[in-house]
Enzyme design. Structure first.
Site, PDB file in Angstrom:
ATOM      1  N   HIS A  19       0.879  -1.176  -0.043  1.00 31.15           N
ATOM      2  CA  HIS A  19      -0.060   0.245  -0.053  1.00 31.15           C
ATOM      3  C   HIS A  19       0.889   1.334  -0.098  1.00 31.15           C
ATOM      4  O   HIS A  19       1.233   1.670   1.143  1.00 31.15           O
ATOM      5  CB  HIS A  19      -1.058   0.113   1.225  1.00 31.15           C
ATOM      6  CG  HIS A  19      -1.943   1.137   1.017  1.00 31.15           C
ATOM      7  ND1 HIS A  19      -3.506   0.660   1.080  1.00 31.15           N
ATOM      8  CD2 HIS A  19      -1.984   2.331   1.101  1.00 31.15           C
ATOM      9  CE1 HIS A  19      -4.113   1.656   1.050  1.00 31.15           C
ATOM     10  NE2 HIS A  19      -3.300   2.746   1.123  1.00 31.15           N
ATOM     11  N   HIS A  21       1.073   4.947  -2.367  1.00 36.50           N
ATOM     12  CA  HIS A  21       0.456   5.925  -3.356  1.00 36.50           C
ATOM     13  C   HIS A  21       1.832   6.654  -4.033  1.00 36.50           C
ATOM     14  O   HIS A  21       2.440   7.298  -3.466  1.00 36.50           O
ATOM     15  CB  HIS A  21      -0.188   6.905  -2.769  1.00 36.50           C
ATOM     16  CG  HIS A  21      -1.544   6.291  -2.266  1.00 36.50           C
ATOM     17  ND1 HIS A  21      -2.894   6.504  -3.107  1.00 36.50           N
ATOM     18  CD2 HIS A  21      -1.885   5.849  -1.059  1.00 36.50           C
ATOM     19  CE1 HIS A  21      -3.837   5.756  -2.200  1.00 36.50           C
ATOM     20  NE2 HIS A  21      -3.204   5.540  -1.016  1.00 36.50           N
ATOM     21  N   ASP A  23       1.595   9.301  -5.898  1.00 39.39           N
ATOM     22  CA  ASP A  23       1.584  10.768  -5.619  1.00 39.39           C
ATOM     23  C   ASP A  23       2.025  11.113  -4.319  1.00 39.39           C
ATOM     24  O   ASP A  23       2.245  12.326  -4.009  1.00 39.39           O
ATOM     25  CB  ASP A  23       0.355  11.307  -6.303  1.00 39.39           C
ATOM     26  CG  ASP A  23      -0.866  10.655  -5.600  1.00 39.39           C
ATOM     27  OD1 ASP A  23      -0.687   9.552  -5.160  1.00 39.39           O
ATOM     28  OD2 ASP A  23      -1.795  11.378  -5.279  1.00 39.39           O
ATOM     29  N   GLY A 176     -10.075   7.668  -1.507  1.00 42.92           N
ATOM     30  CA  GLY A 176     -10.782   9.156  -1.304  1.00 42.92           C
ATOM     31  C   GLY A 176     -11.813   8.954  -0.226  1.00 42.92           C
ATOM     32  O   GLY A 176     -11.574   7.832   0.566  1.00 42.92           O
ATOM     33  N   HIS A 203      -9.854   0.596  -0.150  1.00 39.80           N
ATOM     34  CA  HIS A 203      -9.685   1.464   0.843  1.00 39.80           C
ATOM     35  C   HIS A 203     -11.024   1.392   1.793  1.00 39.80           C
ATOM     36  O   HIS A 203     -12.041   1.910   1.470  1.00 39.80           O
ATOM     37  CB  HIS A 203      -9.493   2.998   0.741  1.00 39.80           C
ATOM     38  CG  HIS A 203      -8.228   3.360   0.293  1.00 39.80           C
ATOM     39  ND1 HIS A 203      -7.710   2.928  -0.800  1.00 39.80           N
ATOM     40  CD2 HIS A 203      -7.033   4.035   0.950  1.00 39.80           C
ATOM     41  CE1 HIS A 203      -6.434   3.269  -0.950  1.00 39.80           C
ATOM     42  NE2 HIS A 203      -6.004   4.178   0.153  1.00 39.80           N
ATOM     43  N   GLU A 206     -10.813   3.148   7.268  1.00 37.19           N
ATOM     44  CA  GLU A 206      -9.621   4.113   7.962  1.00 37.19           C
ATOM     45  C   GLU A 206     -10.752   5.453   8.437  1.00 37.19           C
ATOM     46  O   GLU A 206     -10.545   5.677   9.569  1.00 37.19           O
ATOM     47  CB  GLU A 206      -8.908   4.483   6.662  1.00 37.19           C
ATOM     48  CG  GLU A 206      -7.790   5.396   7.207  1.00 37.19           C
ATOM     49  CD  GLU A 206      -7.198   6.207   5.843  1.00 37.19           C
ATOM     50  OE1 GLU A 206      -6.090   6.486   5.768  1.00 37.19           O
ATOM     51  OE2 GLU A 206      -7.647   5.967   4.673  1.00 37.19           O
ATOM     52  N   ASP A 294       1.800   3.963   2.733  1.00 37.18           N
ATOM     53  CA  ASP A 294       0.775   4.856   2.387  1.00 37.18           C
ATOM     54  C   ASP A 294       1.438   6.142   1.711  1.00 37.18           C
ATOM     55  O   ASP A 294       1.428   5.907   0.392  1.00 37.18           O
ATOM     56  CB  ASP A 294      -0.263   5.368   3.720  1.00 37.18           C
ATOM     57  CG  ASP A 294      -1.531   5.916   3.065  1.00 37.18           C
ATOM     58  OD1 ASP A 294      -1.934   5.595   2.034  1.00 37.18           O
ATOM     59  OD2 ASP A 294      -2.393   6.455   3.829  1.00 37.18           O
TER      60      ASP A 294
END
Length: 363
Positions: A19, A21, A23, A176, A203, A206, A294
């Protein structure tokens, strides 16, 4: 003898990351370079060290607005094929230097179309960067294409995942805000992926609670849960004995992997501290827990640092870190033979060597 490793020792261990990202892990100096090349003028500073500090301060501010603003800048400079290829290549290099032998990195193609790229061009640019990284650094990286849950392009992105699954896209995800945007909003995409025998994670658990996890699993058929921290809400530890509710029991029995990201979970309020993170209890109860980063830039972290923090907080030694790592490799969306090869040929031998050559005895 289970020994507690130092951070330097952990960096040498063969690790697996599920996991992360794209960006959320851009080098600050690269953000500055790409902003200059593309004419992006909204950075808070063009000093790389100052920008790194700004990203971390904003992410630790407790302000969701400031936290989300950080991604506006990284995505803002990732709008050309050249930028995407560079970021992917550098991501592979950084992960390899941290001792990661297999990674799955996710990104949302729909967020990189402002300068005229097509979805296909975005995917191909990212795949090109990771292919170059594998050639130069030996790291294996599979990508997950992500649909934004507040948008309506999930079917389009799911079809993209299937179209490129033999080229390096190993799965699909939605990301998101959870509240107000349940997984079932994208049920058609998940049903399509199941018909196509494709892998996906969601996701869930969380920023929202058990209903999000339940929908992700029972309605949408998720293979894994992105974060899944709130499964702790279905575990009663009154009196010192853990009693699992039906959902938690199901997640454990079915060995559904939890992609936990300790530092990030603290920043977003899903956990109060590393020492109080649910990962400690979930590991003791033998859930299929994995450890992840993350957003490495925003959290100022690496996978090695996440492991080191857990070792300090819970007294984890090499046996525990190997357990987390094997969990991750078992749960990866790579083909079975590749997973087995890495577990038996790289991960277990690597940890065996480190157990006896590095670290210090537990007190």
């Amino acid at each position: 003898m289970n020994v507690r490793p130092t951070l330097d020792d952990v960096r040498r261990a063969p690790k697996v990351l599920l996991h992360d990202h794209l960006d959320g892990g851009v080098r600050p100096a690269t953000v500055v370079d790409l902003a200059r090349e593309s004419g992006y003028g909204d950075l808070p500073t063009t000093d790389a060290d100052g920008l790194r500090a700004w990203f971390e301060d904003s992410s630790n501010s407790g302000s969701l607005e400031r936290y989300l603003e950080t991604f506006g800048h990284t995505v803002g400079v990732m709008q050309s094929a050249e930028a995407l290829t560079r970021v992917a290549y550098e991501c592979g290099e950084d992960l390899a230097k941290d001792g990661i032998v297999y990674a799955e990195v996710r990104y949302a193609p729909e967020q990189h179309l402002r300068a005229g790229l097509t979805l296909e061009q975005v995917v191909e640019a990212v795949l090109d960067g990771f292919a170059r990284a594998r050639r130069d650094f030996g790291i294996r990286v599979g990508t997950l294409v992500t649909a934004m849950r507040h948008q309506a392009r999930s079917m389009e992105i799911a079809e993209l995942a299937v179209r490129y699954r033999d080229a390096g896209v190993v799965g699909f995800d939605i990301a998101g805000a959870e509240a107000g945007y349940p997984p079932t909003r994208h049920l058609d995409a998940f049903e399509y992926l199941q018909r196509e025998n494709a892998h996906f994670t969601i996701h869930a658990g969380e920023g929202f609670g058990l209903p999000s996890i339940w929908q992700a699993i029972q309605w949408c058929g998720a293979d894994r849960l992105g974060h899944g921290v709130r499964i702790i809400d279905d575990i009663d530890v009154t009196g010192g004995e853990a009693r699992l509710g039906r959902l938690a029991d199901y997640v454990r029995d079915k060995r559904i992997p939890l992609e936990m990201c300790p530092t990030s979970n603290i920043q977003t309020g899903a956990a109060k501290s590393i020492a109080e993170h649910p990962i400690g209890l979930l590991r003791r109860l033998s859930f299929r827990v994995t450890v992840n980063t993350d957003n490495r830039l925003m959290s100022g972290t690496t996978l090695s640092e996440e492991f080191a923090k857990l070792s300090d907080a819970f007294g984890y030694g090499w046996d525990d870190l190997q357990w987390f790592t094997v969990n991750a490799m078992k749960s990866a969306f790579a083909p079975f033979n590749e997973r087995l090869e890495l577990i038996n040929g790289v991960i277990k031998p690597g940890f065996a060597q480190l157990k006896w050559s590095g670290g210090r005895p537990l007190a």
